[in-house]
Design a protein around this motif. Structure first.
Motif, mmCIF file in Angstrom:
data_model
loop_
_atom_site.group_PDB
_atom_site.id
_atom_site.type_symbol
_atom_site.label_atom_id
_atom_site.label_comp_id
_atom_site.label_asym_id
_atom_site.label_seq_id
_atom_site.Cartn_x
_atom_site.Cartn_y
_atom_site.Cartn_z
ATOM 1 N N ARG A 213 37.587 80.482 86.824
ATOM 2 C CA ARG A 213 38.773 80.320 85.925
ATOM 3 C C ARG A 213 40.172 80.023 86.508
ATOM 4 O O ARG A 213 39.921 80.234 87.830
ATOM 5 N N PHE A 214 40.901 79.414 85.924
ATOM 6 C CA PHE A 214 42.243 79.111 86.432
ATOM 7 C C PHE A 214 43.210 80.159 86.142
ATOM 8 O O PHE A 214 43.696 81.365 86.572
ATOM 9 N N ARG A 215 43.503 79.949 84.620
ATOM 10 C CA ARG A 215 44.585 81.003 84.008
ATOM 11 C C ARG A 215 43.988 81.812 82.715
ATOM 12 O O ARG A 215 44.457 82.785 82.535
ATOM 13 N N MET A 216 42.919 81.342 82.302
ATOM 14 C CA MET A 216 42.325 81.824 81.089
ATOM 15 C C MET A 216 40.814 82.155 81.377
ATOM 16 O O MET A 216 40.296 81.348 82.256
ATOM 17 N N ASP A 217 40.437 83.186 80.629
ATOM 18 C CA ASP A 217 38.865 83.442 80.620
ATOM 19 C C ASP A 217 38.570 82.450 79.680
ATOM 20 O O ASP A 217 38.914 82.356 78.491
ATOM 21 N N ARG A 218 37.381 81.936 80.206
ATOM 22 C CA ARG A 218 36.739 80.948 79.336
ATOM 23 C C ARG A 218 35.604 80.275 79.963
ATOM 24 O O ARG A 218 35.182 80.965 80.840
ATOM 25 N N ALA A 219 34.701 79.591 79.046
ATOM 26 C CA ALA A 219 33.248 78.988 79.829
ATOM 27 C C ALA A 219 33.528 78.271 81.083
ATOM 28 O O ALA A 219 34.629 77.586 81.345
ATOM 29 N N ALA A 220 32.688 78.354 81.893
ATOM 30 C CA ALA A 220 32.747 77.649 83.209
ATOM 31 C C ALA A 220 32.548 76.140 83.138
ATOM 32 O O ALA A 220 31.966 75.775 82.257
ATOM 33 N N LEU A 221 33.139 75.471 84.203
ATOM 34 C CA LEU A 221 33.125 73.928 84.094
ATOM 35 C C LEU A 221 32.606 73.563 85.187
ATOM 36 O O LEU A 221 32.551 74.043 86.271
ATOM 37 N N PRO A 222 31.591 72.523 84.987
ATOM 38 C CA PRO A 222 30.648 71.886 86.058
ATOM 39 C C PRO A 222 31.419 71.315 87.155
ATOM 40 O O PRO A 222 31.775 70.202 86.954
#
Length: 193
Positions: free
Chosen positions: A67-76
């Motif tokens: 994550r960078f700043r927000m909780d979200r799905a992982a990016l590949p």
């Protein structure tokens, strides 16, 4: 005496960031757009670099997968600098200049992005990786400094930090990486948060 040098170093870093804000904003936004578009189309980001740039590759991959700043799905995103068994076997069998090229041969697919990081733009292994990426239909973003070296002409988008000072270039690269992560995260997930 040390405090004065601290101030000089911080001011030099700040001056470079100001210069980047004036000259590189379009290129950085363009890089973020390329990465977001690749993710939206099902692609991944493969990141390469040597030394400090290898650390930046890992750092940027961590920000995208985690994550960078927000909780979200992982990016590949994959830093091709981390698998010591692959790195050392390829270096031993076919030379260090092939450690990233060989991994791209195994992992890269059309629609992916290669993020190539080199302060000088002259790293033979990075240049070979860029050639391999291009042969596979992988778009290339280069982060460099100085005059851009060979990376300048091999990338789809080259971001050249306006400095000849390696430590300043490295500081700028991680700042650019953070901005790209911020913009990509916002573009990909702003509607869900």
């Amino acid at each position: 005496m040390m405090q004065e040098e601290v101030v000089r170093q911080l001011q030099a870093s700040a001056r470079l960031k100001t210069a980047m804000a004036e000259t590189l904003a379009d290129d950085i936004a363009g890089a973020a757009r390329m990465v977001a578009d690749a993710f939206k189309a099902g692609g991944k980001v493969l990141i390469v670099g040597n030394g400090g740039s290898a650390a930046d590759a890992q750092h940027i991959a961590g920000e995208l997968v985690g994550r960078f700043r927000m909780d979200r799905a992982a990016l590949p995103a994959i830093a091709l600098t981390t698998d010591t068994s692959v790195l050392t076997s390829v270096a031993n069998d076919s030379g260090y200049d092939n450690v990233f090229r060989r991994q791209l041969e195994a992992l890269a697919a059309k629609g992916d992005i290669l993020l190539a990081i080199s302060t000088s733009g002259r790293s033979p292994g990075i240049l070979k990786a860029m050639d391999e990426a291009r042969s596979r239909g992988v778009a290339v973003i280069a982060l460099t400094g100085k005059k851009g070296g060979g990376l300048r002409d091999k990338a789809d988008l080259t971001i050249i930090v306006p400095s000849d000072d390696t430590p300043r270039i490295q500081e700028a690269h991680i700042t650019i990486g953070h901005i790209i992560c911020h913009l990509v995260e916002r573009e990909m997930f702003r509607e869900s948060n």
